[in-house]
Design a protein around this motif. Structure first.
Motif, PDB file in Angstrom:
ATOM      1  N   ASN A 187      37.912  42.584  38.583  1.00  0.00           N
ATOM      2  CA  ASN A 187      37.443  43.703  39.421  1.00  0.00           C
ATOM      3  C   ASN A 187      37.521  43.432  40.923  1.00  0.00           C
ATOM      4  O   ASN A 187      37.159  44.298  41.723  1.00  0.00           O
ATOM      5  CB  ASN A 187      36.008  44.121  39.063  1.00  0.00           C
ATOM      6  N   PHE A 188      37.984  42.232  41.330  1.00  0.00           N
ATOM      7  CA  PHE A 188      38.073  41.956  42.758  1.00  0.00           C
ATOM      8  C   PHE A 188      39.118  42.846  43.425  1.00  0.00           C
ATOM      9  O   PHE A 188      38.932  43.298  44.558  1.00  0.00           O
ATOM     10  CB  PHE A 188      38.396  40.478  42.987  1.00  0.00           C
ATOM     11  N   ASP A 189      40.227  43.101  42.714  1.00  0.00           N
ATOM     12  CA  ASP A 189      41.263  43.964  43.273  1.00  0.00           C
ATOM     13  C   ASP A 189      40.702  45.353  43.585  1.00  0.00           C
ATOM     14  O   ASP A 189      41.024  45.945  44.621  1.00  0.00           O
ATOM     15  CB  ASP A 189      42.450  44.076  42.315  1.00  0.00           C
ATOM     16  N   HIS A 190      39.871  45.863  42.696  1.00  0.00           N
ATOM     17  CA  HIS A 190      39.275  47.183  42.933  1.00  0.00           C
ATOM     18  C   HIS A 190      38.416  47.165  44.192  1.00  0.00           C
ATOM     19  O   HIS A 190      38.455  48.106  44.998  1.00  0.00           O
ATOM     20  CB  HIS A 190      38.430  47.605  41.728  1.00  0.00           C
ATOM     21  N   LEU A 191      37.635  46.113  44.384  1.00  0.00           N
ATOM     22  CA  LEU A 191      36.804  46.021  45.576  1.00  0.00           C
ATOM     23  C   LEU A 191      37.667  45.968  46.837  1.00  0.00           C
ATOM     24  O   LEU A 191      37.357  46.611  47.850  1.00  0.00           O
ATOM     25  CB  LEU A 191      35.914  44.783  45.487  1.00  0.00           C
ATOM     26  N   LEU A 192      38.757  45.214  46.786  1.00  0.00           N
ATOM     27  CA  LEU A 192      39.666  45.147  47.936  1.00  0.00           C
ATOM     28  C   LEU A 192      40.282  46.509  48.224  1.00  0.00           C
ATOM     29  O   LEU A 192      40.433  46.905  49.387  1.00  0.00           O
ATOM     30  CB  LEU A 192      40.758  44.111  47.684  1.00  0.00           C
ATOM     31  N   PHE A 193      40.657  47.244  47.164  1.00  0.00           N
ATOM     32  CA  PHE A 193      41.191  48.591  47.359  1.00  0.00           C
ATOM     33  C   PHE A 193      40.186  49.468  48.098  1.00  0.00           C
ATOM     34  O   PHE A 193      40.551  50.247  48.987  1.00  0.00           O
ATOM     35  CB  PHE A 193      41.524  49.236  46.013  1.00  0.00           C
ATOM     36  N   GLU A 194      38.911  49.350  47.719  1.00  0.00           N
ATOM     37  CA  GLU A 194      37.869  50.148  48.373  1.00  0.00           C
ATOM     38  C   GLU A 194      37.756  49.781  49.847  1.00  0.00           C
ATOM     39  O   GLU A 194      37.663  50.665  50.716  1.00  0.00           O
ATOM     40  CB  GLU A 194      36.528  49.927  47.669  1.00  0.00           C
ATOM     41  N   ARG A 244      36.263  52.477  52.473  1.00  0.00           N
ATOM     42  CA  ARG A 244      35.097  52.962  51.748  1.00  0.00           C
ATOM     43  C   ARG A 244      34.058  51.851  51.642  1.00  0.00           C
ATOM     44  O   ARG A 244      34.420  50.670  51.559  1.00  0.00           O
ATOM     45  CB  ARG A 244      35.507  53.468  50.358  1.00  0.00           C
ATOM     46  N   GLU A 245      32.807  52.208  51.619  1.00  0.00           N
ATOM     47  CA  GLU A 245      31.735  51.225  51.564  1.00  0.00           C
ATOM     48  C   GLU A 245      31.666  50.585  50.182  1.00  0.00           C
ATOM     49  O   GLU A 245      31.953  51.227  49.170  1.00  0.00           O
ATOM     50  CB  GLU A 245      30.389  51.874  51.898  1.00  0.00           C
ATOM     51  N   VAL A 246      31.290  49.314  50.169  1.00  0.00           N
ATOM     52  CA  VAL A 246      31.114  48.592  48.904  1.00  0.00           C
ATOM     53  C   VAL A 246      29.727  47.961  48.904  1.00  0.00           C
ATOM     54  O   VAL A 246      29.103  47.770  49.956  1.00  0.00           O
ATOM     55  CB  VAL A 246      32.190  47.503  48.714  1.00  0.00           C
ATOM     56  N   GLU A 247      29.245  47.631  47.730  1.00  0.00           N
ATOM     57  CA  GLU A 247      27.928  47.006  47.597  1.00  0.00           C
ATOM     58  C   GLU A 247      27.971  45.600  48.180  1.00  0.00           C
ATOM     59  O   GLU A 247      28.820  44.780  47.814  1.00  0.00           O
ATOM     60  CB  GLU A 247      27.542  46.962  46.122  1.00  0.00           C
ATOM     61  N   VAL A 248      27.043  45.302  49.071  1.00  0.00           N
ATOM     62  CA  VAL A 248      27.042  44.023  49.790  1.00  0.00           C
ATOM     63  C   VAL A 248      26.908  42.845  48.828  1.00  0.00           C
ATOM     64  O   VAL A 248      27.622  41.842  48.942  1.00  0.00           O
ATOM     65  CB  VAL A 248      25.903  43.992  50.825  1.00  0.00           C
ATOM     66  N   HIS A 302      29.608  39.728  48.328  1.00  0.00           N
ATOM     67  CA  HIS A 302      29.292  38.310  48.498  1.00  0.00           C
ATOM     68  C   HIS A 302      29.605  37.516  47.232  1.00  0.00           C
ATOM     69  O   HIS A 302      30.004  36.349  47.299  1.00  0.00           O
ATOM     70  CB  HIS A 302      27.823  38.149  48.874  1.00  0.00           C
ATOM     71  N   LYS A 303      29.429  38.161  46.073  1.00  0.00           N
ATOM     72  CA  LYS A 303      29.748  37.494  44.806  1.00  0.00           C
ATOM     73  C   LYS A 303      31.213  37.082  44.775  1.00  0.00           C
ATOM     74  O   LYS A 303      31.558  35.959  44.387  1.00  0.00           O
ATOM     75  CB  LYS A 303      29.432  38.435  43.652  1.00  0.00           C
ATOM     76  N   TYR A 304      32.088  37.989  45.182  1.00  0.00           N
ATOM     77  CA  TYR A 304      33.510  37.682  45.143  1.00  0.00           C
ATOM     78  C   TYR A 304      33.909  36.707  46.249  1.00  0.00           C
ATOM     79  O   TYR A 304      34.791  35.867  46.062  1.00  0.00           O
ATOM     80  CB  TYR A 304      34.329  38.961  45.243  1.00  0.00           C
ATOM     81  N   VAL A 346      46.045  37.599  48.491  1.00  0.00           N
ATOM     82  CA  VAL A 346      47.180  38.522  48.551  1.00  0.00           C
ATOM     83  C   VAL A 346      46.975  39.629  47.526  1.00  0.00           C
ATOM     84  O   VAL A 346      46.575  39.384  46.392  1.00  0.00           O
ATOM     85  CB  VAL A 346      48.509  37.792  48.271  1.00  0.00           C
ATOM     86  N   ILE A 347      47.273  40.865  47.936  1.00  0.00           N
ATOM     87  CA  ILE A 347      47.155  42.010  47.036  1.00  0.00           C
ATOM     88  C   ILE A 347      48.212  43.030  47.435  1.00  0.00           C
ATOM     89  O   ILE A 347      48.667  43.047  48.591  1.00  0.00           O
ATOM     90  CB  ILE A 347      45.739  42.634  47.118  1.00  0.00           C
ATOM     91  N   GLN A 348      48.629  43.856  46.497  1.00  0.00           N
ATOM     92  CA  GLN A 348      49.565  44.939  46.803  1.00  0.00           C
ATOM     93  C   GLN A 348      48.786  46.246  46.897  1.00  0.00           C
ATOM     94  O   GLN A 348      48.020  46.586  46.000  1.00  0.00           O
ATOM     95  CB  GLN A 348      50.651  45.014  45.740  1.00  0.00           C
ATOM     96  N   PHE A 349      49.018  46.967  48.002  1.00  0.00           N
ATOM     97  CA  PHE A 349      48.254  48.175  48.302  1.00  0.00           C
ATOM     98  C   PHE A 349      49.125  49.101  49.151  1.00  0.00           C
ATOM     99  O   PHE A 349      49.750  48.663  50.109  1.00  0.00           O
ATOM    100  CB  PHE A 349      46.972  47.797  49.057  1.00  0.00           C
ATOM    101  N   GLU A 350      49.154  50.372  48.770  1.00  0.00           N
ATOM    102  CA  GLU A 350      49.899  51.387  49.547  1.00  0.00           C
ATOM    103  C   GLU A 350      51.351  50.972  49.810  1.00  0.00           C
ATOM    104  O   GLU A 350      51.837  50.991  50.938  1.00  0.00           O
ATOM    105  CB  GLU A 350      49.208  51.665  50.886  1.00  0.00           C
TER     106      GLU A 350
END
Length: 509
Positions: free
Chosen positions: A264-271, A276-280, A284-286, A331-335
Motif C-alpha cells: 500500500n505504500f505506492d497508493h500513499l505516494l500516489f496520494e 491529496r492529504e494522507v494520514e500522518v 510515518h509508518k512507511y 522510485v515509482i511510476q506516476f502520470e
C-alpha cells in the motif's frame, strides 16, 4: 502429448536418415507410432513405420501422412506429399520401432511432469528445470520489462555457466536495456505470437524466444540460449508446451511485484503526488520502513516515459536500475513518468552529487529529467513534484539540448510565462519602459540596455560602468536622460520590480 516428425527427426539418435516435411513446423498431430501392414487404413494422427517395399501404391497415398520407412521409398513419395523419414535398408525394424516409441514416451513423461508441477503450484523455475532434458540449453524467463524471474541451467564449471544465483530477480543492465530498445529485430520479437530466434549479434549467441500472454497482453517470455547445444528445429514446436504451462502458472499462481515497496505504500505516494492529504501516522509508518524521518531533506526528479519507452517496455528496468544504484532513494511510476525521490539527509550526498551520478542513467537511457528544489517535509512531496514537472516542461522548450532541468533555473521564466500568457506587452509592462524603448528605436539609442544593466547590478554605478565600458560622467548623463524620458522613480522598490519583470516579458516578444 502430440508430436510431429520434426521432433522425431531431431531426437532419433544413432540412425542415419534423410527427410522431407510437408507440414509446418508448428503443427503437431502425432499420438503414437504403428507398424504398417498391407491394407491398413492410414490416418494423419499416427506415425507409420514400414519397409519401403511394403508401402501402399502411390495413388492411394494422400498428403500429410507421416511415414518412417527402411529403404528408399518410391519416387512418388519424394514429391513432398508426405512427411517422411527414410533410412538405410539394413536398419533393424525392431530397433527403429523401439527408438521412436522411446521418443513418444520421453515427451509424454515430460508433459506429465509439467502438469504435476502446475497442479502442485510450484514455480515456473520448476517447469524450466524439468525442461532441461528436452532443450539441452540454459532456459530463462524474463518479464516483459526485462526482469529475470528465474533460470535453469545444467551444472558446468563456473566459467562456463551463463547465469549465477545473484542474477535472479535482477533487471538487465542499463547498457543491455538501451541496446535492445533501439534494436529493430528485438522490437519485432515483442509483437510475435510465434516462437522466434533472436540473432547472436546482441549477446554473442542465438536465443529462442516465446512470449507469454495473459488475456492477450505480453507479460513475460521464455528464452532458450544457444550456449551448450545448437538449437534444434523442433525446439520451436516444443517450446510452446513449456510456454503453455508457464502461462497457466502466471495466471493462477504468480503474484510478482515490480518494486520492493511495502504493501500500500505506492497508493500513499500516489496520494501525495496528487496533492491529496494522507494520514500522518500512516505516512510515518512507511517512512520508518526506509528509516527516514518526515523532516529529512529531500528532492525529487520527474523522468517522463515516452511512448517509445512504453512500446519497448523498458521503463520498469530503468526504475529498477535507479532504485538499486542510487542509495536512499524511492522510485515509482506516476502520470506516465518515473518519479525518483532521494533522501539527502540519509545519503550524506549533496543534490549536485546525486545529479552527477544520475547523469549516467539519464544520458545512456535517452531520457531527460526535471528536478525540484530541496524540501524538508515529506508530506509536501506533491508540491515539489510539481516543481520537477514545471522544470521539465520549461527546460524541454528553452534548453532542448540539456538532459537535466533544475527548477531554480526556470522558476522565474515559468512565473512570467504564466502571468503574461494571452496578453500583449503593452498591457503588462510598466509604461516608462515602453516609452524608453520607443525613444531608442527612433533615435538609435541603447538606453533600455543601460537601464537593465544598472538594475541587474543593484544600481551600483561602479559595477555598471565596468560592464558597459562607459566613463562615469557619460553614464550619469545617460541615467539622467533615462529618468527624464521614462518618468520612472528608480528609488521606488515596486517600480524597480515592475521594471525587471517588464524586461523579462519583452524578451519573449
Amino acid at each position: 502429448m502430440k508430436l510431429n516428425l520434426y521432433v522425431i527427426a531431431d531426437h532419433l539418435k544413432g540412425f542415419s536418415f534423410e527427410s522431407q516435411f510437408a507440414d509446418p513446423i508448428m503443427k503437431g498431430s502425432l499420438k503414437g507410432v504403428l507398424l504398417f501392414y498391407s491394407g491398413m487404413d492410414l490416418k494423419t494422427d499416427q506415425l507409420y513405420l514400414s519397409y519401403a517395399s511394403d508401402l501402399p501404391e502411390p495413388q492411394s497415398v494422400e498428403a500429410h501422412y507421416n511415414i518412417v520407412c527402411i529403404g528408399k521409398p518410391p519416387e512418388a513419395y519424394l514429391k513432398n506429399t508426405v512427411n517422411l523419414l527414410y533410412l538405410n535398408s539394413d536398419t533393424s525394424l525392431n530397433g527403429l520401432f523401439n527408438a521412436i516409441e522411446m521418443i513418444f514416451q520421453k515427451f509424454a513423461q515430460w508433459e506429465e511432469t509439467l502438469q504435476s508441477i502446475f497442479y502442485q503450484k510450484k514455480s515456473i523455475k520448476a517447469l524450466c528445470e524439468a525442461s532441461l532434458c528436452v532443450f539441452e540449453n540454459p532456459i530463462s524467463v524474463y518479464t516483459s520489462d526485462l526482469r529475470l524471474v528465474c533460470y535453469a541451467e545444467k551444472e558446468k564449471p563456473d566459467q562456463l555457466m551463463l547465469f549465477n544465483t545473484s542474477d535472479t530477480e535482477k533487471y538487465m543492465s542499463i547498457d543491455e536495456v538501451n541496446a535492445l530498445k533501439i534494436d529493430s529485430e528485438f522490437i519485432e520479437t515483442i509483437k510475435s505470437y510465434e516462437p522466434t530466434i533472436f540473432p547472436k549479434d546482441a549477446f554473442g549467441y542465438r536465443i529462442l524466444l516465446d512470449n507469454l500472454r495473459i488475456q492477450d497482453i505480453y507479460v513475460a517470455r521464455i528464452c532458450i540460449s544457444e550456449t551448450d547445444q545448437p538449437i534444434k528445429k523442433s525446439d520451436l514446436f516444443l517450446i510452446r508446451t513449456l510456454s503453455f504451462y508457464s502461462e497457466l502458472c502466471l495466471r493462477h499462481h504468480d503474484n510478482e511485484q515490480y518494486n520492493n515497496h511495502p504493501q500500500n505504500f505506492d497508493h500513499l505516494l500516489f496520494e501525495l503526488l496528487s496533492n491529496r492529504e494522507v494520514e500522518v501516522k500512516l505516512l510515518h509508518k512507511y517512512l520508518d520502513y526506509y528509516h527516514w524521518s518526515g523532516k529529512d531533506s529531500f528532492f525529487c526528479c520527474q523522468l517522463p516515459i515516452s511512448s517509445y519507452e512504453k512500446s519497448v517496455l523498458t521503463a520498469n528496468a530503468l526504475s529498477f536500475q535507479l532504485s538499486t544504484n542510487i542509495k536512499e532513494s524511492c522510485v515509482i511510476q506516476f502520470e506516465n513518468a518515473i518519479v525518483l525521490l532521494i533522501n539527502l539527509t540519509r545519503s550524506s550526498k549533496t543534490r549536485n552529487q546525486h545529479l552527477g551520478n544520475l547523469a549516467y542513467f539519464i544520458r545512456e537511457g535517452i531520457i531527460k529529467a526535471g528536478v525540484s528544489e530541496v524540501f524538508h517535509e515529506f508530506s509536501k512531496l506533491g508540491f515539489y513534484y510539481q516543481q520537477a514537472k514545471i522544470a521539465y516542461q520549461m527546460g524541454s522548450v528553452y534548453d532542448e539540448t540539456l538532459w537535466c532541468y533544475r527548477y531554480e533555473n526556470y522558476a522565474l521564466r515559468f512565473l512570467i510565462d504564466r502571468a503574461s500568457e494571452g496578453y500583449h506587452p503593452e498591457v503588462l509592462c510598466i509604461p516608462g519602459l515602453l516609452w524608453l524603448r520607443e525613444y531608442d528605436l527612433k533615435r538609435s539609442r541603447n538606453y533600455c540596455e543601460v537601464l537593465k544593466v544598472y538594475l541587474e547590478n543593484n544600481m551600483n554605478i561602479a559595477k555598471t560602468i565596468r560592464v558597459l565600458y562607459l566613463q562615469r560622467g557619460t553614464f550619469l548623463y545617460q541615467l539622467k536622460r533615462i529618468t527624464e524620458i521614462s518618468g520612472l522613480d528608480l528609488a521606488d522598490y515596486q517600480t524597480r520590480l515592475h521594471l525587471m519583470l517588464s524586461f523579462e516579458i519583452l524578451e519573449k516578444f
